[in-house]
Write a protein that holds these residues in place. Structure first.
Motif, short mmCIF file in Angstrom:
data_model
loop_
_atom_site.label_atom_id
_atom_site.label_comp_id
_atom_site.label_asym_id
_atom_site.label_seq_id
_atom_site.Cartn_x
_atom_site.Cartn_y
_atom_site.Cartn_z
N SER A 29 39.56 41.84 26.24
CA SER A 29 39.63 40.62 27.03
C SER A 29 40.95 39.92 26.48
CB SER A 29 38.51 39.80 26.96
OG SER A 29 38.58 39.00 25.59
N SER A 30 41.40 39.08 27.21
CA SER A 30 42.47 37.95 26.77
C SER A 30 42.05 36.57 26.64
CB SER A 30 43.67 38.20 27.62
OG SER A 30 44.11 39.39 27.58
N ALA A 31 40.87 36.33 26.30
CA ALA A 31 39.98 35.06 26.53
C ALA A 31 40.69 34.19 25.38
CB ALA A 31 38.75 35.14 26.16
N ASN A 89 38.25 40.54 22.41
CA ASN A 89 39.51 40.16 22.48
C ASN A 89 40.41 40.87 21.81
OD1 ASN A 89 41.75 38.11 22.17
ND2 ASN A 89 40.49 36.32 22.41
N MET A 104 32.72 42.55 25.88
CA MET A 104 34.15 42.25 26.04
C MET A 104 34.72 41.56 24.77
SD MET A 104 34.42 40.27 29.51
CE MET A 104 36.20 39.98 29.51
#
Length: 325
Positions: free
Chosen positions: A247-249, A265, A263
């Protein structure tokens, strides 16, 4: 560092200036540091990640050691000597200075640990003092290292010669128009400070292209590293997941759903292996406890004993503080 962490070890002194007895240690104690973990085997049946963008992933053998660096400063202060003492947790290196003071003083400065001891205290007594307070020292050194790492992350520049955090080390950005793909000059599985990430770009590449190329390489490494560690923890815990992906949260390091989707990061690849292991163990624990109760933290401890230091270090960071892409 605006206010160095200090600890002072006091002596009783006789009129002639010699110590009346062996040093008596005092002062505050800190939390026990995360114990170093030996390299763990990999398992080839890790569930494959679903992203990002279908990039091919590599295979590597991570080293999960959580030892805090204690490098020798160069140059040493005038009259100082460099000394290393073995302890139960790890060897501790420090700058030793002599003075006319009546106590042994420990200070964690911008250069690491500095020990100032009276002239009449023997090296054996200094070593004993370091070993006796090794937990406090290592806790403070970890805080020092985390602050340096966070500051370094905030100053990433997308230019040849710029530095980038990768697996807890500082690697240097380089461009090489004669290569077909990005590669690290050292061992990508065990990077060292100063290794160069050679990007397949011409010397005229602008900051945007350098940034995008570095991002692609880091995400590729994140997919490989996280997949290997997930496979390890799934095997030792007996847990099962449906799938996982990067993820790119901007606000969280990881997440886990009740149906077993995880997920992680990709920016965690900036951190040392022990930090990554903690986030993975945290999300896997949610497969059994979808909360943050005492039972949940007990589950995290069963998956990753001694996770507390990694948790505390990560709390000083948030995804927004890392190099922005």
């Amino acid at each position: 560092m605006s206010s160095p962490d200090q600890l002072e070890l006091l002596f009783d002194v006789q009129p002639n200036g010699a110590p009346a007895s062996a040093p008596q240690l005092g002062g505050a104690t800190g939390a026990s540091p995360l114990q170093p973990t030996p390299p763990k085997p990999l398992y080839p049946d890790a569930p494959p990640p679903s992203g990002p963008a279908g990039e091919p992933l590599l295979t590597l053998s991570p080293n999960a050691s959580s030892r805090v660096p204690t490098p020798c400063p160069d140059p040493l202060p005038p009259g100082a000597r460099w000394r290393e003492v073995p302890t139960e947790q790890q060897p501790i290196g420090f700058v030793l200075l002599r003075s006319r003071r009546r106590s042994i003083g420990f200070v964690v400065t911008d250069d690491g640990l500095r020990v100032t001891a009276p002239n009449w205290v023997t090296l054996a007594q200094v070593d004993d003092a370091v070993r006796e307070k090794s937990r406090w020292i290592l806790a403070k050194l970890r805080e020092w290292h985390a602050r340096k790492q966070q500051l370094a992350m905030a100053h990433t520049r997308w230019l040849p010669g710029g530095e980038l955090p990768y697996l807890g080390k500082r690697i240097v950005i380089g461009v090489s128009g004669d290569s077909r793909q990005a590669y690290l000059s050292g061992n990508a599985e065990a990077p060292q400070d100063g290794d160069t990430l050679w990007l397949a770009l011409p010397s005229s590449a602008d900051q945007g292209r350098i940034r995008d190329s570095a991002q692609a390489w880091l995400q590729q490494r994140a997919g490989a590293w996280f997949g290997a560690r997930l496979a390890h923890f799934l095997q030792i815990s007996g847990l099962k997941i449906s799938r996982w992906r990067l993820s790119s949260a901007a606000t969280r390091w990881g997440s886990c759903t009740s149906d077993g989707n995880i997920m992680l990061n990709w920016r965690l690849i900036h951190f040392a292996p022990a930090i990554i292991d903690y986030v993975i163990a945290h999300e896997l624990a949610h497969l059994r406890e979808m909360n943050h109760s005492q039972d949940f933290w007990r589950e995290v401890g069963q998956i990753l004993p001694g996770f507390e230091d990694a948790k505390n270090i990560l709390r000083r960071h948030d995804p927004a503080s890392l190099p922005q892409f």
